[in-house]
Each structure stands twice: as structure tokens, then as C-alpha cells.
Design an enzyme around this catalytic site. Structure first.
Site, PDB file in Angstrom:
ATOM      1  N   ARG A 300       0.929  -1.276  -0.006  1.00 46.53           N
ATOM      2  CA  ARG A 300      -0.118  -0.099   0.078  1.00 46.53           C
ATOM      3  C   ARG A 300       0.886   1.269  -0.221  1.00 46.53           C
ATOM      4  O   ARG A 300       2.043   1.198   0.442  1.00 46.53           O
ATOM      5  CB  ARG A 300      -0.987   0.041   1.260  1.00 46.53           C
ATOM      6  CG  ARG A 300      -2.108   0.954   1.274  1.00 46.53           C
ATOM      7  CD  ARG A 300      -3.106   0.831   2.553  1.00 46.53           C
ATOM      8  NE  ARG A 300      -2.173   0.738   3.709  1.00 46.53           N
ATOM      9  CZ  ARG A 300      -1.886   1.739   4.359  1.00 46.53           C
ATOM     10  NH1 ARG A 300      -1.921   3.070   3.914  1.00 46.53           N
ATOM     11  NH2 ARG A 300      -1.196   1.751   5.497  1.00 46.53           N
ATOM     12  N   ASP A 525       1.115  -7.688  59.268  1.00 42.77           N
ATOM     13  CA  ASP A 525       2.279  -7.145  58.528  1.00 42.77           C
ATOM     14  C   ASP A 525       2.086  -5.539  58.795  1.00 42.77           C
ATOM     15  O   ASP A 525       0.864  -5.110  59.139  1.00 42.77           O
ATOM     16  CB  ASP A 525       2.399  -7.326  57.164  1.00 42.77           C
ATOM     17  CG  ASP A 525       3.558  -6.470  56.494  1.00 42.77           C
ATOM     18  OD1 ASP A 525       4.506  -6.183  56.683  1.00 42.77           O
ATOM     19  OD2 ASP A 525       3.087  -5.988  55.312  1.00 42.77           O
ATOM     20  N   ASP A 707       0.995  -8.110  52.612  1.00 40.69           N
ATOM     21  CA  ASP A 707       1.072  -7.695  51.301  1.00 40.69           C
ATOM     22  C   ASP A 707       2.032  -8.110  50.505  1.00 40.69           C
ATOM     23  O   ASP A 707       1.888  -7.887  49.259  1.00 40.69           O
ATOM     24  CB  ASP A 707       0.788  -6.216  51.419  1.00 40.69           C
ATOM     25  CG  ASP A 707       2.199  -5.484  51.440  1.00 40.69           C
ATOM     26  OD1 ASP A 707       2.501  -4.542  50.800  1.00 40.69           O
ATOM     27  OD2 ASP A 707       3.080  -5.689  52.615  1.00 40.69           O
TER      28      ASP A 707
END
Length: 756
Positions: A300, A525, A707
Site C-alpha cells: 500500500r 504485617d 501484602d
């Protein structure tokens, strides 16, 4: 039963004018044709623009055409003239296309373009939302609709949404200059699955998300607002069997000596039976007798395709290698595209001039080096050209995939042919047997043409066969199936995660167990669990709300509350000195302080090693802006949370590699936490310390919350009956997850009220 809805900028059927009457015509070639084959196979719906730019339809004409769309299970969207100008021709073609192909000088950052881009994406969203029901799958395609996934998600969050980008995704250095960069990324992240052709594009996207939005990925998976998003690469395939079937109709065109036709570079015949169409481009008998070869180039019109550089390289090849004159011709087919854009007009002028110059310099009465056509090609014509050509020259500067390269290989039913392929095309990742070139290096292209011309038949067949076997397996159907199966798997993962999320029902069950128990121990924690992170770790001190929650827990004589943290004992002592009854485990299990007692060491360790390790970590602090060294009593911690995301990851990897050599004989352990690298004595961890506390009593209610990676030791030390809760949705041993620090505090407050 759920259904699939494909959404792309254009439908596979466009409205065109024929004999001054509007009609619906099927698009051929490229992505739309491939998707349409899959659309027919799967029997799904399709939403898109009709492609109608200037044909005025009366009510009867529109009704008749829309009836045909309905029969094809297509749902058309019409755009106004202003939307076509600003959205399609403007933002898509003159902003995103050049930017994502690294032509930043051509990219226009026009606010009006952006305004209509949002408007049209919303128009698509309204149409999809009309059709979609809960449980349906929505498959959104390409750069025209990057905002659409989030627009759909905002209204119907339960839908399963996949997004696939068919063009390259740029690096952070390119995307960072784009004014609306965050909005685009957030729009794409509305999808559950985001796919690209190659890992390079996938890597660029994840880098941009990390650096611009702050979301880290783990194993190509993001967790945003409790929703898992998968990023992956799926190289698009072709309909291999159909191309082989079509190509077989033309026989072994390159070796067919029975086609006695005239060489005519101006032949525009559309007759494709038995090689009487483009077969007339080259006299087959003359080619066989004189070993003349045909090299094919189909592209193209686009500056990203590198056509002028390709022509310059071919001209230099003829000049430097006169022995190849009259032995090779380049069949150059340029497909008209975006002719109203100035850069494309300039490209065509450049191509026209180069063809004229090269043909004028090297052409003879009997031979033209370049057979040039500026026109559209039908599918049948492309297949014939593939079978006619001895060599395919595919050298884009940048290309998402490039299906021409794959189709050329598939069409070589006799096993002959050579592919010269740009290493900048996505297809290059799967086609290592092709002659790969740097498309900006004309010397590279010249050498490749020479090697292709002289490649033996044996080597050609070996290379063609290897690539064909690969393309046959990973065809367009397999590509689509893999994407939809991956989308299904992501939804299953999301559903699994939802069953583990601490909901109100689960919270109530925790409360019941808490209420019915007689002796409890709760491990908490600190950073990331009881309080959020802070730029300066020493400033992440407890607030009054946290003090109140802990006081309420400690009021109950049946509770034992253990703060188990990586923090040093001095900091914990200072922050919680006004609370009586807490048990502290500091520095991941080095120190312990029980109520009414002094600090004691759980493990006998020394600090001599710190003098050896400290200079190395300081060196990385100096090399990594906004990182810092934290010195605890018996460990050293390098924090890089606020460093440049990519640099931080690289430096962390380098530091770990260097530390491994240093710690090998020192009985030390390297802990890779959440944006921290900690060095401490081996064998010391939260799990070991927690297990010692559990051994001191018989508890009928055990809970642990944490976490990061270091808390996995705690979760692993808990008995099966314990309640373990991870803050965040990262992979974990914990039985449940909770979304945030705020939710942790709400949960703990609820427990304190359960016995009232």
C-alpha cells in the site's frame, strides 16, 4: 448462550457506487478479509463503519442496503463528514498511524481530532451496548478504537472484552510525546485481554503502562481495581489451505514454458485463468531460456513501507552489478491509499520519479527493470503474482505483521521462491528462514537481492518448506481461537479470584469464627497492610485510626496481636510505645518483644558482613536516582519504589547478580520484596518466627494479613485452619485477598465489634 461481537473501524462490506447506484461490496485483502473468513466460520456479529464517505442514500436505498447488512449479521455505523475528516482521516491516519510507526514528524496533535476520536469511539460503544448482553464476548480491533474497551466496561462491567492491536505499539520514548497518552492506555486497559502481534509490541505496551500509569505486571498480568488483565502476543496467521488451493490453479508458473506471451510492462489485463492475466508481464519461455527472474513488491502507498529506499537499492544493485541487467525485473505494485494526505502525495511523486529514472537509465527496447503498477489488486490477481514471482521483496520500515510475506510463502506450491523480508516487520519473528534485511540499509538489500537470485533450488525448497509447515499450523483460525480461548481463561481467572476476595459474606464468616473462638492470635504485617507506603519509609507512621483499631483488639483478653514486620525494632518501639499488650517481631524475625518484656534476639547473628555488602548497595544508590539505602540492625535494604520504573528493574537485577557472588560464602540471603532488595542472614524469615509463636499456645482462631513476598513465609507457616489474607491480587499462598489498606482496617474494626 453467549455470543461473540467483533468490532472494527470498518465492516467487511463497504458501501460503494456502481453504475451510479450504491451497492454493498466485500473488502478484499489484509486484516478485514482474514477476520471475515473467521466471522463466517464462527457465525458471529460484527459492528463497524460502512466506509461510506460521500454517497448520499435516500430512505429506500438505505433500507435496502441495511437489510443486506443484517443478512450478513453486520451492524453498520455511519459517520458524519466532520467525523470522517477529524476521526478517520485526521486522528487515525494523521496522528496515531505515523506516531505508532515512529514517523513522529508527520504526527499532528490536533485537539479537534482528539475530540472527534472520543466522540466516534462513544458512538461505537452505544452500538455495542445495544447488542451486548451479560456473558457476551466483545472483540475490539486496532488503533481506531483504543478508547472503546473502557467505555463498554464503564456501562457493562461483566462483559468479556478482548482488544487486539494490528499495528506496532511504540516504545515509551515515542508514546511519551503524545498529549493524550494516559487516556489511550486507560481505554485499552478496559479490556480483559490485550493482544499484539509480537512480544516487542507487548513489551513496549507494558513499559508504557508501568511508566505512565504506575501499574506493574507479573508474568504479563496486571491487576487493576481487583480485575486481572492479561497481556500477550498472538502473531496473526493466514488462511493457508485456501491460498494453497487457489495457487494450485495456476500450476508452477515460474517453470511453465508453454505460455507464449509478449513482455508488456503496460499490460493491465484482468484475465486470471491459466496465467493469461499478469502472466503476460513476463515471457515464461524467455525467462526459462535466459534465466531471467521476476521479483515482486506489493505494498500500500505509505511512507512506513519504505518503497523509495527499496527502489533506490534496486537501482544501485543494477549499477553495481551490470551482469544482472536483463536478467531480473522488479514487478512493483503500489496500492492507492490516503491520497488526500500530503505525505502520501509526496510518496507517490517520489516513487514515480524513481521508477522513471531507473527505467530510463537501465531499460532497453526488450527489457524494463521495473514493471510499475499503481492500482488495486483483487485476491485472484495477488495469488497469481505470488505464483509467478521468483523473489518477493518485502522491506517495510515498520509493519505490525505483513501478511503479504506469509501469503507469498504459502502460494509457492512447487517449493521454489525466495523471500527477502525486513527485520522491522512483525512477520520476521516467525520467518527466520527468509533473507532478513535492515530496510534502511541499501547495501543490505543489494546483497540480499544477489543472494536471492543465486540461491539453489535445494535451499529454496528447504526454506519454503520449513516456513510453510509453521504457517500451516498457526493459521488465521488458530490465531483467532487462541485469542478467544485466552480471553475465556482470563475470565475464569477473574471469577476464581472473586471467590477468594474478602466480600461481606466472607467477612461475616470471619466474624462468626472470631465470635465463637476462645483463644485468638492475629499476625499483622505493617507496611502495605496496616498503613500505606510513603516516599520516606520513616514517615509512614501510624495514625490515630490505626491506634484505635489496635487498642480495640487488645482490649479483648482472648486476643494476642503480633505486629510482624521488616521494620527495625527501634522504629516499632517508638511508634507503638503507648500501646500495651502488643507482641512485636522485627526485621523479618531477628527480634521479638513480648508484652512486658524487653527485646530479645530470636536468632544469634552477627553484623560483620554489613561492612562488606554496604559499599555495593551504596554504589547502586548513587547510580539510581531516587533510590535509597535503609540500614537496620541486622539487615541492609535497598529501596527503589520511586526510581524510574524501568531503570529500577534493571538496577535491581544487576544488584542481585552482584550480591549473589558476595553472599555465597557469608550465610546470607537476598530477599526480593515489593520494590526493595534486602540482604539478611540466611534462614531468618517471618514464617519461622510466626511458627515459634504458634507453638506457645493452642489457638482456635488464627489470622495472618500481609501484602508482599516476605509475608508468604508467614502464610506458609500457618496451619490449614488459619485465615490468611493477602492485600492485593498478586499470586499468593493466602486463602483470601483484600483490595487495600482501608479494607484491612474495615475488616479489623468489624472483628472488634463482633463480640459486642
Amino acid at each position: 448462550m453467549s455470543k461473540l461481537i467483533i468490532v472494527s473501524s470498518k465492516l467487511p462490506f463497504e458501501i460503494r457506487s456502481k453504475d451510479e447506484e450504491p451497492c454493498m461490496t466485500e473488502k478484499t485483502g489484509g486484516i478485514t478479509e482474514s477476520l471475515n473468513a473467521f466471522h463466517n466460520y464462527l457465525d458471529c456479529s460484527w459492528v463497524g463503519w460502512t466506509g461510506n464517505e460521500n454517497i448520499q442514500l435516500d430512505d429506500d436505498q438505505e433500507k435496502k442496503l441495511y437489510k443486506k447488512y443484517e443478512e450478513k449479521k453486520c451492524h453498520p455505523i455511519e459517520l458524519t463528514g466532520e467525523e470522517i475528516c477529524n476521526y478517520h482521516n485526521g486522528f487515525c491516519n494523521q496522528t496515531i498511524w505515523p506516531l505508532f510507526h515512529y514517523f513522529t514528524e508527520y504526527s499532528e496533535f490536533n485537539p479537534e481530532y482528539w475530540k472527534d476520536y472520543k466522540k466516534v469511539n462513544q458512538k461505537f460503544a452505544f452500538k455495542v451496548l445495544e447488542l451486548a448482553e451479560e456473558g457476551d464476548k466483545i472483540w475490539v480491533h486496532d488503533y481506531h478504537l483504543m478508547l472503546l474497551p473502557q467505555m463498554i466496561r464503564d456501562v457493562k462491567p461483566g462483559l468479556s472484552i478482548g482488544f487486539f492491536m494490528h499495528i506496532p505499539f511504540p516504545s515509551f520514548e515515542i508514546l511519551r510525546i503524545f498529549p493524550w497518552r494516559k487516556e489511550l492506555l486507560e481505554g485499552m486497559l478496559g479490556a480483559d485481554l490485550i493482544g499484539f502481534h509480537t512480544f516487542d509490541y507487548e513489551r513496549h505496551f507494558m513499559s508504557c503502562v508501568r511508566r505512565l500509569l504506575g501499574y506493574d505486571n507479573i508474568l504479563n498480568t496486571l491487576s487493576i481495581n481487583e480485575r486481572v488483565i492479561k497481556i500477550d502476543n498472538f502473531p496473526m496467521g493466514i488462511d493457508f489451505d485456501q491460498i494453497q488451493k487457489d495457487a494450485s490453479l495456476y500450476g508452477s508458473s515460474k517453470n511453465n514454458s508453454n505460455n507464449n506471451s509478449n513482455n508488456n510492462s503496460n499490460n493491465n489485463s484482468n484475465n486470471n485463468n491459466n496465467n493469461q492475466g499478469f502472466g503476460n508481464l513476463f515471457d515464461q519461455r524467455s525467462r526459462k531460456m535466459n534465466q531471467r527472474k521476476l521479483m515482486l513488491s506489493i505494498d500500500r502507498l505509505d511512507y512506513a513501507k519504505g518503497i523509495p529506499t527499496r527502489l533506490e537499492a534496486f537501482g544501485e544493485f543494477l549499477k553495481e552489478n551490470p551482469e544482472y541487467l536483463e536478467r531480473i525485473s522488479l514487478a512493483l505494485f503500489v496500492i492507492p491509499s490516503r491520497e488526500i494526505v500530503a505525505e502520501y502525495q509526496s510518496q507517490r511523486k517520489m516513487v514515480d520519479e524513481l521508477v522513471g529514472r531507473i527505467n530510463g537509465e537501465f531499460g532497453t527496447m526488450k527489457w524494463m527493470p521495473i514493471l510499475y503498477y499503481y492500482r488495486h489488486l483483487s485476491r485472484e490477481e495477488m495469488i497469481e503474482l505470488y505464483t509467478l514471482s521468483d523473489i518477493a521483496l518485502v522491506t517495510p520500515f515498520r509493519d505490525g505483521m505483513n501478511l503479504v510475506a506469509k501469503e507469498y510463502i504459502a502460494a509457492q506450491t512447487d517449493g521454489s521462491g525466495v523471500l527477502i523480508l525486513s527485520e522491522m516487520a512483525g512477520a520476521a519473528k516467525e520467518m527466520s528462514e527468509a533473507i532478513q534485511v535492515n530496510p534502511h540499509n541499501k547495501t543490505d538489500i543489494i546483497e540480499a537481492i544477489k543472494n536471492a537470485f543465486n540461491m539453489t533450488a535445494e535451499d529454496q525448497k528447504k526454506n519454503i518448506s520449513t516456513i510453510q509447515n509453521r504457517l500451516k499450523i498457526y493459521n488465521v483460525e488458530k490465531w483467532a481461537d487462541d485469542i478467544l480461548n485466552s480471553l475465556e481463561n482470563v475470565k475464569k481467572l477473574q471469577e476464581t479470584n472473586l471467590t477468594r476476595k474478602v466480600s461481606q459474606t466472607i467477612t461475616n464468616s470471619f466474624k462468626n469464627k472470631y465470635r465463637e473462638s476462645k483463644k485468638r492470635i492475629i499476625f499483622l504485617d505493617y507496611d502495605g497492610t496496616l498503613t500505606g507506603f510513603h516516599n520516606d519509609p520513616q514517615k509512614a507512621s501510624p495514625d490515630e485510626e490505626l491506634y484505635d483499631i489496635l487498642r480495640s483488639l487488645l482490649k479483648d483478653k482472648d486476643n494476642r496481636v503480633v505486629i510482624i514486620s521488616g521494620r527495625d525494632k527501634e522504629t516499632l518501639q517508638m511508634w507503638f510505645e503507648k500501646l500495651e499488650g502488643l507482641t512485636f517481631i522485627a526485621e523479618h524475625g531477628v527480634w521479638i518483644k513480648e508484652p512486658g518484656k524487653d527485646w530479645a534476639m530470636l536468632e544469634k547473628i552477627d553484623r560483620d558482613w554489613m561492612e562488606i555488602i554496604r559499599p555495593t548497595i551504596r554504589f547502586y544508590v548513587d547510580r539510581t536516582p531516587r533510590s535509597l539505602l535503609e540500614e537496620k540492625n541486622y539487615s541492609l535494604v535497598w529501596h527503589y519504589r520511586h526510581a524510574d520504573p524501568d531503570l529500577g528493574v534493571i538496577r535491581a537485577w544487576e544488584l542481585k547478580e552482584e550480591l549473589r557472588d558476595l553472599v555465597s560464602n557469608l550465610n546470607l540471603e537476598i530477599m526480593d520484596g515489593d520494590k526493595v532488595i534486602e540482604v539478611k542472614n540466611s534462614g531468618i524469615n517471618k514464617g519461622r518466627a510466626a511458627a515459634r509463636q504458634l507453638a506457645k499456645g493452642e489457638y482456635d482462631f488464627i489470622m495472618a494479613l500481609g501484602d508482599d513476598w516476605t509475608d508468604e513465609y508467614t502464610f506458609g507457616a500457618m496451619p490449614q485452619k488459619a485465615i490468611t489474607v493477602k492485600v492485593g491480587t498478586k499470586s499468593t499462598r493466602a486463602g483470601f485477598y483484600i483490595d487495600s489498606v482501608d479494607s484491612v482496617r474495615i475488616l479489623l474494626k468489624g472483628l472488634t465489634q463482633a463480640t459486642i
